[in-house]
Design an enzyme around this catalytic site. Structure first.
Site, mmCIF file in Angstrom:
data_model
loop_
_atom_site.group_PDB
_atom_site.id
_atom_site.type_symbol
_atom_site.label_atom_id
_atom_site.label_comp_id
_atom_site.label_asym_id
_atom_site.label_seq_id
_atom_site.Cartn_x
_atom_site.Cartn_y
_atom_site.Cartn_z
ATOM 1 N N ASN A 130 0.623 45.726 -19.695
ATOM 2 C CA ASN A 130 0.010 44.487 -19.214
ATOM 3 C C ASN A 130 -0.582 44.615 -17.816
ATOM 4 O OD1 ASN A 130 0.572 43.290 -21.605
ATOM 5 N ND2 ASN A 130 2.203 41.954 -20.842
ATOM 6 N N ARG A 147 -2.371 29.380 -27.562
ATOM 7 C CA ARG A 147 -2.899 30.164 -26.448
ATOM 8 C C ARG A 147 -4.371 29.887 -26.122
ATOM 9 N NH1 ARG A 147 -0.443 36.191 -26.876
ATOM 10 N NH2 ARG A 147 -0.789 36.177 -24.646
ATOM 11 N N ASP A 193 8.397 37.757 -22.522
ATOM 12 C CA ASP A 193 8.256 39.013 -23.268
ATOM 13 C C ASP A 193 9.587 39.746 -23.446
ATOM 14 O OD1 ASP A 193 5.579 38.598 -23.613
ATOM 15 O OD2 ASP A 193 4.918 40.045 -22.103
ATOM 16 N N ARG A 250 1.441 48.788 -30.479
ATOM 17 C CA ARG A 250 0.597 48.126 -29.475
ATOM 18 C C ARG A 250 1.226 48.220 -28.095
ATOM 19 N NH1 ARG A 250 -1.401 42.248 -30.782
ATOM 20 N NH2 ARG A 250 -2.298 42.730 -28.760
HETATM 21 C C1 UD1 Z 1 0.360 37.427 -20.482
HETATM 22 C C2 UD1 Z 1 0.919 38.687 -21.111
HETATM 23 C C3 UD1 Z 1 1.902 38.328 -22.216
HETATM 24 C C4 UD1 Z 1 2.978 37.390 -21.679
HETATM 25 C C5 UD1 Z 1 2.357 36.194 -20.974
HETATM 26 C C6 UD1 Z 1 3.368 35.302 -20.292
HETATM 27 C C7 UD1 Z 1 -0.847 40.299 -20.855
HETATM 28 C C8 UD1 Z 1 -1.909 41.110 -21.491
HETATM 29 N N1 UD1 Z 1 -0.159 39.473 -21.644
HETATM 30 O O1 UD1 Z 1 -0.348 36.734 -21.506
HETATM 31 O O2 UD1 Z 1 2.489 39.527 -22.701
HETATM 32 O O3 UD1 Z 1 3.785 36.938 -22.735
HETATM 33 O O4 UD1 Z 1 1.431 36.638 -19.969
HETATM 34 O O5 UD1 Z 1 4.112 36.030 -19.367
HETATM 35 O O6 UD1 Z 1 -0.593 40.417 -19.680
HETATM 36 N N2 UD1 Z 1 -2.414 28.778 -21.214
HETATM 37 C C9 UD1 Z 1 -3.224 27.671 -21.347
HETATM 38 N N3 UD1 Z 1 -4.532 27.792 -20.984
HETATM 39 C C10 UD1 Z 1 -5.070 28.943 -20.498
HETATM 40 C C11 UD1 Z 1 -4.224 30.077 -20.366
HETATM 41 C C12 UD1 Z 1 -2.896 29.952 -20.729
HETATM 42 O O7 UD1 Z 1 -2.788 26.610 -21.769
HETATM 43 O O8 UD1 Z 1 -6.265 28.994 -20.209
HETATM 44 C C13 UD1 Z 1 -0.980 28.682 -21.614
HETATM 45 C C14 UD1 Z 1 -0.625 29.620 -22.749
HETATM 46 O O9 UD1 Z 1 -0.923 29.072 -24.001
HETATM 47 C C15 UD1 Z 1 0.862 29.810 -22.526
HETATM 48 C C16 UD1 Z 1 0.989 29.768 -20.998
HETATM 49 O O10 UD1 Z 1 -0.184 29.115 -20.534
HETATM 50 O O11 UD1 Z 1 1.549 28.733 -23.086
HETATM 51 C C17 UD1 Z 1 1.119 31.106 -20.325
HETATM 52 O O12 UD1 Z 1 0.098 31.961 -20.781
HETATM 53 P P1 UD1 Z 1 -0.495 33.145 -19.885
HETATM 54 O O13 UD1 Z 1 0.364 33.340 -18.704
HETATM 55 O O14 UD1 Z 1 -1.936 32.886 -19.658
HETATM 56 O O15 UD1 Z 1 -0.332 34.383 -20.853
HETATM 57 P P2 UD1 Z 1 -1.348 35.563 -21.121
HETATM 58 O O16 UD1 Z 1 -2.062 35.912 -19.869
HETATM 59 O O17 UD1 Z 1 -2.150 35.272 -22.334
#
Ligand code: UD1
Length: 422
Positions: A23, A122, A311, A403
């Site tokens: 990540n 997401r 995670d 992955r």
């Molecule tokens: C990253 C990690 C993933 C980890 C997650 C949380 C990578 C490649 N992946 O995913 O392994 O599980 O952080 O630690 O680094 N959200 C919204 N709107 C947005 C973006 C996010 O509502 O525009 C929500 C998501 O649905 C989720 C929460 O915010 O409920 C946290 O998501 P986020 O921290 O963005 O996760 P990722 O970056 O996708």
């Protein structure tokens, strides 16, 4: 299709090398779009997601060499195709991380919307809103986000802005951090994610010439520059791989040295493991995890860093399945992240869940079974359960493991597990 066969019940002992963080590597590779490079990333893991990001960048027009023997990625050249296609984005959501860099450097990006995902809806609204605040205009067409930013006249496309995240998002923080590095003026990211991978990205951007303050805090201030250059950057160790093997030591009642792992990256995971009766010690070569006595149940709630990582939730639940007493596990980050529960139950675990919380009542022994999971961390939780279970466990859909876990069966068999890929 490959499967993993495990005969459980053996305490693990020995050393496991921890690879570079998946990540961290994915956003670092996306950062390669911000300059002609070369950007040299050392300690790069060999994982399916890294190959997907490489394919994405190559189709954008970049040159990406992955020297697996040297564990090095070298990114160079400039993108000439600004579209991230559906067939790659749907495979890996982190593909949306190209959006900020493409917009900041070329003033345009067309990125497929990722769509649903096994662990929740997401959305990417926070990425979009932040880039809009920086001057980008978004259109949704044919399942694609088409964004354009007009040139500011001073050699930039985006403008600095104060962005207050209503909710902590790792990906949105990374996308906007990269975008801000090349934007005109100052960008302030408030309520930014503080995961170690974000600090690593910021360090790499600084090496490329970016000006960033507040690294490691929830307020990042970025002074945009006109151009970024070449850099060499060592990727941080994978804290989730380390945490997973820490659970392997704990669930089998063994002792493992996790080479290269660092206590600071693990946040609340270490504290919780200690609460359960697992010994965690930092040595010069890495972290040593030992479990001699019984395991006690503990309550956990997933939270943004430094809280307990989502995670690590599935792996920790597997551990709690064989701990004494009850544990309550609450998932606050993703809405659908208990798909491992029915599979663990098939192995004899006693778990009930309702909404975002699960109660695990420990049992003395799990029993091996054929199981499968629909995401990476859920799959590895079944491997952990299999290591502790009586009899044979077959984990199907191994591509999920590939992955995020490099050579998992080799790393585990080297420390005494009876595990093979069939
Ligand atoms: C990253 C990690 C993933 C980890 C997650 C949380 C990578 C490649 N992946 O995913 O392994 O599980 O952080 O630690 O680094 N959200 C919204 N709107 C947005 C973006 C996010 O509502 O525009 C929500 C998501 O649905 C989720 C929460 O915010 O409920 C946290 O998501 P986020 O921290 O963005 O996760 P990722 O970056 O996708």
């Amino acid at each position: 299709m490959d499967r993993i066969r495990i005969r459980g019940g053996k305490p693990l002992s020995g050393s496991i090398p921890i690879g570079g963080a998946k990540n961290a590597t994915l956003p670092l590779m996306a950062a390669g779009l911000l300059s002609d490079g070369p950007l040299v990333l050392e300690n790069a893991p060999d994982l399916a997601d890294i190959a997907t990001m490489r394919a994405l960048l190559v189709q954008h027009g970049m040159k990406v060499e992955h020297d697996k023997a040297q564990r090095r990625l070298v990114l160079s050249g400039a993108a000439d195709n600004l579209e991230a296609p559906y067939d790659l984005v749907r495979k890996m959501r982190a593909s949306v991380l190209v959006m900020g860099p493409l917009l900041a450097r070329f003033g345009e990006a067309r990125v497929s919307l990722p769509g649903g995902c096994a662990i929740g809806t997401r959305p990417v609204d926070l990425h979009i809103k932040g880039l809009e605040q920086m001057g980008a205009v978004f259109d949704l067409e044919g399942g694609y986000m088409h964004a354009k930013a007009p040139a500011t006249g001073a050699g930039h496309f985006l403008r600095g802005a104060k962005i207050i995240f209503p909710q902590v998002s790792v990906g949105a923080t990374e996308n906007l951090l990269m975008a801000a590095a090349l934007a005109e003026g100052t960008t302030e990211l408030v309520n930014a994610a503080r995961e170690p991978e974000i600090g690593d990205l910021a360090m790499c951007l600084m090496r490329m010439g970016a000006r960033i303050e507040g690294i490691g805090t929830d307020r990042l201030v970025i002074e945009g520059v006109k151009q970024l250059g070449a850099a060499t950057h060592p990727i941080i160790p994978d804290r989730i791989e380390a945490g997973t093997y820490a659970c392997a030591a704990a669930i089998t009642g063994g002792t493992l040295l996790l080479e290269g792992a660092r206590m600071v990256d693990l946040g609340a995971v270490v504290r919780t493991m200690r609460e359960c009766g697992v010994d965690v010690a930092e040595e010069t070569e890495g972290l040593r995890i030992t479990r001699k006595g019984g395991l006690r149940g503990a309550d956990v709630m997933t939270e943004p860093f430094p809280g307990f990582a989502t995670d690590m939730q599935a792996q920790f639940m597997a551990l709690m399945c064989v701990a004494e007493g009850a544990s309550m596990i609450t998932e606050t980050i993703f809405e659908n992240r208990f798909m491992h529960v029915p599979e663990l139950t098939r192995m004899g675990a006693r778990i009930k869940y309702h909404g975002q919380s699960a109660i695990v009542r420990g049992v003395p022994k799990l029993s091996g079974a054929p199981v499968m999971a629909t995401d990476l961390r859920a799959s590895v939780s079944l491997v952990l359960a299999g290591l502790a279970a009586q009899g044979e466990t077959i984990v199907n859909r191994v591509y999920h493991l590939d992955r995020g876990y490099e050579a998992i069966e080799r790393k585990l068999s080297a420390v005494g597990a009876a595990i093979e890929r069939v």
